[in-house]
Design an enzyme around this catalytic site. Structure first.
Site, mmCIF file in Angstrom:
data_model
loop_
_atom_site.group_PDB
_atom_site.id
_atom_site.type_symbol
_atom_site.label_atom_id
_atom_site.label_comp_id
_atom_site.label_asym_id
_atom_site.label_seq_id
_atom_site.Cartn_x
_atom_site.Cartn_y
_atom_site.Cartn_z
ATOM 1 C CB SER A 147 56.482 23.478 25.646
ATOM 2 O OG SER A 147 56.762 24.366 26.714
ATOM 3 C CE1 TYR A 164 63.568 18.185 17.995
ATOM 4 C CE2 TYR A 164 62.594 16.125 17.247
ATOM 5 C CZ TYR A 164 62.497 17.488 17.471
ATOM 6 O OH TYR A 164 61.322 18.145 17.189
#
Ligand code: NAD
Length: 258
Positions: A147, A164
Site C-alpha cells: 500500500s 489525510y
C-alpha cells in the site's frame, strides 16, 4: 533483478497517472500482467494500456471508483476474471481529498478522505485475500500486498492535511494487523511511504511554495515517480523480499520520518 515478476498478476489501484502509472510501466517492462485502475475511463487510461502492452506486459484497464465498497469488490472480480487470479495487489489510489483545519472539518470531509484512503485499501484487500491465498498455495511463493502510505502518516502532515495524514497512519497500522492474520497464508504486507514526489498531488501549490518545500528536503528537490516505482517491484518480488513483511519503506530524499 526482478526476473520473477514475469507473468505475475499485478493489480495497481489508482494507476492512470503518477506513481501508480510509473509502477505499472516497470511491471510491464518485466513481463507482468498488469491491471490499471482509475475512477473514470479516459483517453489517457486507454492510451496507458496500449503503452504497457508495447513495453512487454499484458495490460488491461478496470474502471472503479474505490471510495465505494461495492466497486472495490467489482474491481477484484473483474481483474481475476480477466487474468485468472491475483499474485500482487498494490493499493495506490488515494489523495489529499481537501485541505481544512480542525475547526473546519465536517462529516463530508471526514467521509471523503477516509473513503478515498482507508476504505478503498481495506475493501480492495478484503476481496483480494482469497485470490492471494490461492496464489501462495499454488505457487509456493508468497503473495504480496503493498500500500502507498505517506510521510504524512508518520509526522502528522501539513496544516490542513490532518485528515489525510491520519488516514495514511491508519493504513500503516492496519497493515500490521493484517500481518498477524495472514502470514500463515503466505501473504506479505508492506508499505511504500513517499515523501514529496512530483505528481498532480501538488498541483494546488504555487511555484514559490514548491521551491520552499524542495529547499526543506535534504536532497533539495522533489522525488520523481520513476524513483518510487522500483520499491513497489522490490516488495512484489518474492526473490527480492520473500522474508520481508510488515515494513514501511520511506522514499523521501532524506526527510526525517519518525
Ligand atoms: P496522482 O493524483 O497522480 O495519482 C492518483 C491516482 O489515484 C490516479 O490514478 C487517480 O485516478 C487515482 N484515484 C483517485 N481517486 C480514485 C478513486 N476514487 N478510485 C480509483 N482511483 C482513484 O497522485 P500520486 O501522487 O501519484 O498519488 C498516488 C498515491 O501516493 C496516493 O495514495 C497518494 O496519497 C500517495 N502519496 C503521494 C505523495 C506525493 O508527494 N505525490 C506523497 C505521499 C503519498
Amino acid at each position: 533483478m526482478f526476473e520473477d515478476l514475469r507473468g505475475k498478476r499485478v493489480l495497481i489501484t489508482g494507476s492512470t497517472a503518477g506513481m501508480g502509472l510509473a509502477a505499472a510501466r516497470l511491471f510491464a517492462q518485466h513481463g507482468a500482467k498488469v491491471g490499471l485502475n482509475g475512477r473514470r475511463v479516459t483517453p489517457e487510461s486507454l492510451a496507458a494500456v496500449d503503452e504497457l502492452n508495447k513495453l512487454g506486459g499484458e495490460a488491461a484497464f478496470f474502471q472503479a471508483d474505490l471510495t465505494k465498497s461495492d466497486e472495490c469488490e467489482r474491481l477484484i472480480d473483474a481483474y481475476t476474471s480477466h487474468f485468472g487470479g491475483l499474485d500482487v495487489l498494490i493499493n495506490n489510489a488515494g489523495g489529499l481529498g481537501g485541505r481544512k483545519g480542525l475547526e473546519s472539518i465536517d462529516d463530508a470531509l471526514f467521509d471523503h478522505v477516509m473513503n478515498l484512503n482507508a476504505r478503498s485499501a481495506l475493501m480492495v484487500t478484503k476481496y483480494a485475500i482469497p485470490h492471494l491465498r490461492q496464489s501462495a498455495k499454488e505457487s509456493g511463493q508468497t503473495a504480496s500486498v503493498i500500500s502507498t502510505g505517506s510521510i504524512a502518516g508518520r509526522e502528522g502532515g501539513g496544516i490542513g492535511a490532518g485528515m489525510y495524514a491520519a488516514s495514511k497512519a491508519w493504513l500503516h497500522d492496519i497493515h500490521r494487523n493484517w500481518v498477524k492474520e495472514f502470514t500463515k497464508d503466505g501473504i506479505r504486507f508492506n508499505i511504500v511511504s513517499p515523501g514529496t514526489i512530483d505528481t498532480a498531488f501538488h498541483d494546488d501549490k504555487s511555484d514559490d511554495l514548491k521551491g520552499n518545500i524542495a529547499n526543506s528536503i535534504p536532497m533539495g528537490r522533489f522525488g520523481t515517480i520513476e524513483e518510487v516505482a522500483p520499491t513497489f517491484a522490490f516488495f512484489a518480488s518474492h526473490a527480492c523480499s520473500g522474508y520481508i513483511t510488515g515494513q514501511i519503506l520511506d522514499v523521501n530524499g532524506g526527510q526525517i520520518a519518525p
